[in-house]
Design an enzyme around this catalytic site. Structure first.
Site, PDB file in Angstrom:
ATOM      1  N   GLY A 252      49.586  44.736  33.556  1.00  9.85           N
ATOM      2  CA  GLY A 252      49.569  46.178  33.317  1.00  9.85           C
ATOM      3  C   GLY A 252      48.265  46.674  32.729  1.00  9.85           C
ATOM      4  O   GLY A 252      48.143  47.862  32.418  1.00  9.85           O
ATOM      5  N   ASP A 253      47.294  45.798  32.508  1.00 14.78           N
ATOM      6  CA  ASP A 253      46.004  46.232  31.978  1.00 14.78           C
ATOM      7  C   ASP A 253      44.906  45.329  32.550  1.00 14.78           C
ATOM      8  O   ASP A 253      45.168  44.602  33.511  1.00 14.78           O
ATOM      9  CB  ASP A 253      46.035  46.231  30.432  1.00 14.78           C
ATOM     10  CG  ASP A 253      45.123  47.307  29.848  1.00 14.78           C
ATOM     11  OD1 ASP A 253      44.033  47.527  30.395  1.00 14.78           O
ATOM     12  OD2 ASP A 253      45.498  47.926  28.831  1.00 14.78           O
TER      13      ASP A 253
END
Ligand SMILES: *[C@@H]1O[C@H](CO)[C@@H](O)[C@H](O)[C@H]1NC(C)=O
Ligand SMILES: *[C@@H]1O[C@H](CO)[C@@H](O)[C@H](O)[C@H]1NC(C)=O
Length: 449
Positions: A252-253
């Protein structure tokens, strides 16, 4: 001479052929394997010997802590291997010790307890001055190593599962008291190998070597949903001689982000990240594929990232810093990148990231110079690139070569936008901004590719 003439010739030929083969093999695939030697440990213990039950529900904290205590105090020559057999082993966080191998067999899962109320707190990192997301201390990493040497986490692609959704929800609901735990952190450690392990659903960053040297991470798979907050894949932080290769990361990052501390705390601590090699990484992220920053206050030098394949990603290559950071980002080379379906191909910017507090020094301007980005191909790239320097600290010697980023079928993508930057560009399409074009004779790019 021991052998007769013919044998001499045959032996010689044989030796020459073997030597030739070896040198060809070495020339073909460069790997990190030489940086930290893989140690075979003949002394082995199994987590089962300490009463662990791999049924997914029994809490095995005591077994992990006792097994590692045993390894630490037995001090076997050559260290000890801790074997995790097939099964799902629920446990709270635990510390590793020096000269150990954590070996996850095929089908072994080490699963983090979701009891966040009991989670140990540790001191903030001096180069951050506080927790990264909340003031004060921070929750200890699920698997933690502090001041260690010669540690290996490996096996047959077993899984370390952070069960991070409880933490992500606390972040979403703004009920976090302290900074979330990393899945694995090594601090002040050297001689670390992490290979053939799957990392899943980290509460926060996945693998965080900080103040470390000689770290090899290879053949790992790192997975977290694209909407999981701050689940960076691998963040080498104020560390040197780090080599990351042959891995798949979808989180997610940022997939890999090289860091070195935060504003006045990072400047005071003054510990750079240096000699970081990243190669043959495949993945997907809503944020960056390969990143430097944004916390770079100790400086980041000599980064090589090559053979990177990205799809469905926010920004392919992202070098990011901010006013108040200080630090010098220098000698960054990124090459052989293929990207498909990305929002922005390349971004280098001096206005990214937040500050730890109001005490940062606005005059502490970061420096970015000597960046080489070459042999990059992208398709379905919404905007080619953005290079946004800092007025009183323009980025210099930024060189692009053989960079081709196309939009989605037929439509042109957004052009390059630049400010406060100088450098050169050759064979870049769409054609780059005038700041780079004007020096396309390449005189500006002082060191050749
Ligand atoms: C684990 O390491 C941390 C940080 O070094 C320390 O504060 C903590 O007491 C250790 N925990 C155990 C159970 O040894
Ligand atoms: C484990 O995963 C790596 C990397 O994905 C792969 O190259 C390797 O063949 C796998 N090993 C086993 C034993 O499955």
């Amino acid at each position: 001479m021991k052998y007769g003439g013919v044998w001499d010739v045959v032996m010689c030929l044989g030796v020459v052929l073997v030597l030739l083969q070896c040198s060809i093999a070495v020339a073909e695939v460069v790997t990190c394997s030489g940086m930290v030697p893989m140690v075979y440990r003949s002394d082995k213990i199994s987590i089962s010997d300490f009463g662990a039950v791999g049924d997914g529900t029994t809490l095995n904290t005591k077994a992990f802590r006792e097994a590692i205590y045993r390894i630490e105090h037995l001090r076997r020559r050559g260290g000890t291997l801790l074997y995790i057999p097939s099964g799902v082993y629920l446990t709270e966080s635990f510390n590793l010790t020096s000269r150990m191998t954590l070996y996850l067999a095929n089908g072994a899962v080490i699963k983090a307890s979701q009891d966040t109320s009991n989670w140990p707190l540790i001191a903030p990192l001096p180069s951050y001055g506080r927790g990264r997301e909340r003031p004060g201390g921070r929750y200890m990493s699920f698997i933690h190593g502090d001041g260690l040497h010669d540690v290996i986490i490996t096996g047959e692609n077993g899984t370390i599962d952070g069960q991070g959704d409880v933490w992500w929800n606390m972040w979403r609901q703004r009920t976090l008291q302290f900074t979330r735990p990393n899945l694995v952190e090594f601090k002040d450690s050297r001689g670390i190998i992490i290979s053939n392990v799957v990392f899943k659903n980290s509460p926060f960053w996945n693998i965080h070597p900080v103040y470390c040297s000689n770290v090899v991470i290879r053949y790992v798979t790192i997975l977290a949903p694209h909407d999981s907050p701050n689940t960076d894949g691998i963040d080498p932080d104020s560390s040197s001689h780090v080599c990351i290769e042959d891995s798949y990361i979808s989180t997610g990052d940022d997939l890999i982000a090289v860091k070195s501390g935060w504003d006045e705390y990072g400047i005071a601590y003054g510990h750079p990240s240096d000699d970081i090699t990243i190669r043959r990484i495949t993945g997907s992220s809503p944020f960056a594929g390969i990143a430097v920053g944004s916390e770079t206050s100790g400086g980041v030098t000599n980064v090589l990232a090559e053979h990177i394949t990205l799809s469905n990603t926010g920004i392919g290559i992202h070098i990011k810093t901010n006013i108040g950071r200080g630090g010098i980002i220098r000698n960054i080379t990124v090459s052989n990148v293929f990207m498909d379906t990305v929002r922005k191909g390349i971004k280098i910017a001096g206005d990214v990231g937040d500050h730890p507090d109001e005490n940062y020094n606005p005059n502490a301007l970061p420096v970015i110079k000597h960046v080489r980005i070459k042999d990059v191909w992208g398709q379905k790239v919404l905007q080619a690139g953005l290079i946004k320097g800092i007025k009183n600290s323009p980025f210099t010697d930024i060189c692009l070569a053989n960079v081709h980023l196309t939009g989605s079928s037929g439509s042109r993508n957004g052009p390059w936008t630049c400010s406060d930057v100088s450098g050169g560009a050759v064979q870049v399409s769409p054609s780059p901004c005038s700041e780079l074009i004007s020096s396309s004779q390449f005189g500006a790019c002082s060191v050749p590719f």
